[in-house]
Enzyme design. Sequence first.
Site, PDB file in Angstrom:
ATOM      1  N   ARG A  46       0.795  -1.179   0.016  1.00  0.00           N
ATOM      2  CA  ARG A  46       0.053   0.055  -0.094  1.00  0.00           C
ATOM      3  C   ARG A  46       0.891   1.232  -0.005  1.00  0.00           C
ATOM      4  O   ARG A  46       0.364   2.378  -0.492  1.00  0.00           O
ATOM      5  CB  ARG A  46      -0.895   0.021   1.233  1.00  0.00           C
ATOM      6  N   LYS A 145       0.793 -18.861   5.849  1.00  0.00           N
ATOM      7  CA  LYS A 145       0.097 -19.127   7.282  1.00  0.00           C
ATOM      8  C   LYS A 145      -0.086 -18.073   7.696  1.00  0.00           C
ATOM      9  O   LYS A 145       0.845 -16.967   7.523  1.00  0.00           O
ATOM     10  CB  LYS A 145       0.518 -20.261   7.671  1.00  0.00           C
ATOM     11  N   HIS A 175       6.082 -23.471   5.305  1.00  0.00           N
ATOM     12  CA  HIS A 175       7.896 -23.478   4.853  1.00  0.00           C
ATOM     13  C   HIS A 175       8.442 -24.582   5.558  1.00  0.00           C
ATOM     14  O   HIS A 175       9.618 -24.987   4.955  1.00  0.00           O
ATOM     15  CB  HIS A 175       8.519 -22.130   5.218  1.00  0.00           C
ATOM     16  N   LYS A 179      11.851 -27.578   3.964  1.00  0.00           N
ATOM     17  CA  LYS A 179      13.132 -27.676   4.443  1.00  0.00           C
ATOM     18  C   LYS A 179      13.934 -28.928   3.884  1.00  0.00           C
ATOM     19  O   LYS A 179      13.165 -30.162   3.824  1.00  0.00           O
ATOM     20  CB  LYS A 179      13.063 -27.853   5.985  1.00  0.00           C
ATOM     21  N   GLU A 213      12.846 -22.480  19.636  1.00  0.00           N
ATOM     22  CA  GLU A 213      13.298 -21.259  19.287  1.00  0.00           C
ATOM     23  C   GLU A 213      13.984 -20.549  20.260  1.00  0.00           C
ATOM     24  O   GLU A 213      13.597 -20.649  21.407  1.00  0.00           O
ATOM     25  CB  GLU A 213      12.333 -20.543  18.531  1.00  0.00           C
ATOM     26  N   ASP A 232       0.175 -20.502  15.945  1.00  0.00           N
ATOM     27  CA  ASP A 232       1.370 -19.956  14.812  1.00  0.00           C
ATOM     28  C   ASP A 232       2.183 -21.229  14.559  1.00  0.00           C
ATOM     29  O   ASP A 232       2.815 -21.076  13.621  1.00  0.00           O
ATOM     30  CB  ASP A 232       2.161 -19.071  15.726  1.00  0.00           C
ATOM     31  N   HIS A 237       3.078 -26.399  11.339  1.00  0.00           N
ATOM     32  CA  HIS A 237       4.433 -27.029  11.073  1.00  0.00           C
ATOM     33  C   HIS A 237       4.304 -28.148  12.088  1.00  0.00           C
ATOM     34  O   HIS A 237       5.005 -29.337  11.546  1.00  0.00           O
ATOM     35  CB  HIS A 237       5.561 -26.132  11.791  1.00  0.00           C
ATOM     36  N   LYS A 335       9.009 -20.420  22.138  1.00  0.00           N
ATOM     37  CA  LYS A 335       9.733 -19.262  22.118  1.00  0.00           C
ATOM     38  C   LYS A 335      10.659 -18.918  23.460  1.00  0.00           C
ATOM     39  O   LYS A 335      10.315 -19.434  24.421  1.00  0.00           O
ATOM     40  CB  LYS A 335       9.133 -17.908  21.550  1.00  0.00           C
TER      41      LYS A 335
END
Length: 485
Positions: A46, A145, A175, A179, A213, A232, A237, A335
């Site tokens: 935008r 996603k 994704h 891998k 992570e 998420d 995944h 996380k």
Amino acid sequence: VPVEPFDIVVFGATGDLALRKLIPALFHRWCDGQISDDSRIVCASRDSMESSAFQELAATHVITAKTTSERKTSWAEFAARLTYVSVDADSESAGWTDLAAALDPDESKIRLYYLALPPSIYGSICAGLAAHKLNTPNARIVLEKPIGSNYHTARAINDKVGEVFRENNIFRIDHYLGKETVQNLLILRFANYLFEPIWNANGIDHVQITVAESLGAGKRASYYDRSGALRDMVQNHLLQLACLVAMEPPASLDPDAVRTEKLKVLKALRPITAANVSQDVVRGQYQSGAVDGETVPGYAEEVGHASQTETFVGVRAHVDNWRWAGVPFYLRTGKRMAARRSEIIVQFKPIPHDVVGATEGAMRPNRLVIRLQPDEGVKLMLMTKDPGPGGLRLRYVPLNLAYAEHFDHDYPDAYERLLMAVVRGNLSLFMRRDEVEAAWRWVDGIIQSWEDSQSKLYGYQAGTDGPTQSALLLAREEREWFDGL
Ligand code: BG6
């Protein structure tokens, strides 16, 4: 191998995903000669800006301290190929005409429309493409996603996109499927005789899937706070990884053969309900702590307010079919955990009778460790005689396939591979509509149960393996989380 010439429009081009992943992926594939010069790359969002300003913005993300001088030189040539157009999906802006003008008038050319945007806008972008007759015969749409935030919103999005694009032209990205090590799962299982005969409840005790992570929510906090780890990471995944481990052998690698088998796994997942959620699911949120020797703030501090969003989920899942009866699949992701580490561990059954008469604990069941990242590799843990004199001593040692030792080439990033797969029209690396919706149905059950049972959110210190309650998921069944070995 070069792919056919194509045009790509990256919607959301000034966003994090486009700048950090997509533009660099296109650049590297172009450098390696996979994208021909008659392909066009159009970046849309935008914001109004000149192509030159966008090229400078992209450079700040692509060129890093690690970029070789050769790639730096190539960048100037590649960047000149990036055209920027400003398009507002919700208005009849002139942008759509500019977009059409930036594309090759040849309507039979392959076109990719990559929506690196919030899913709430997918419908209006598709409507805009249709209204401006941009859904040409070879146009493919790539959806990032999350597709929605629950089953109903996912369906609504799929319906809207489906009004403009046929299912075979819709590429829903996960994704993880791009891998290298994830693709190897199918090969490991189905191109070796060894595992398949015992890949079931007779041979396998349980499966663990960990995606840890060390990073926090960071810049994406405003999205993440509405999403949380379950939506998420688990909905996509982790469930995709579980599907690849649990699926029946497909007849071939034909996309629908593979996706139909994955769908059966998703449909066989035992629903989680308010009655069992507190036993089978643990949710946590990181508090301040030390990660990689650095003190980091807690999640609430990072997002700037108290929050009930989970940054860790551990689940004890079951695939209710003959193959997996009684075999738990323990999934966890978080996380700000101790280290970045993704792996799948398949723990086989103990031997039925010990002829050695080993001391307690010395005899251990075989274990297959599939390390997805970093330090990609596969290890098969075996019992071995400790060599040398001094009686029969047992050792538990790995047959070790470390990618770094066996393969000397760099493999492309998941996004590089997936973008080329879209151009080739290889749908097997993408999620079909029914898979996404089945995954949401199961996840919705957990979210509903959390609400119904007012489930607890446990704190965990950043830099650890998540809340201590996560260990209980396994300890109740006399098991424990393994890390690697
Ligand atoms: C994304 C999630 O899909 O995957 C992020 O939205 C997460 O929250 C990322 O950090 C992890 O991907 P990778 O490839 O770094 O393991």
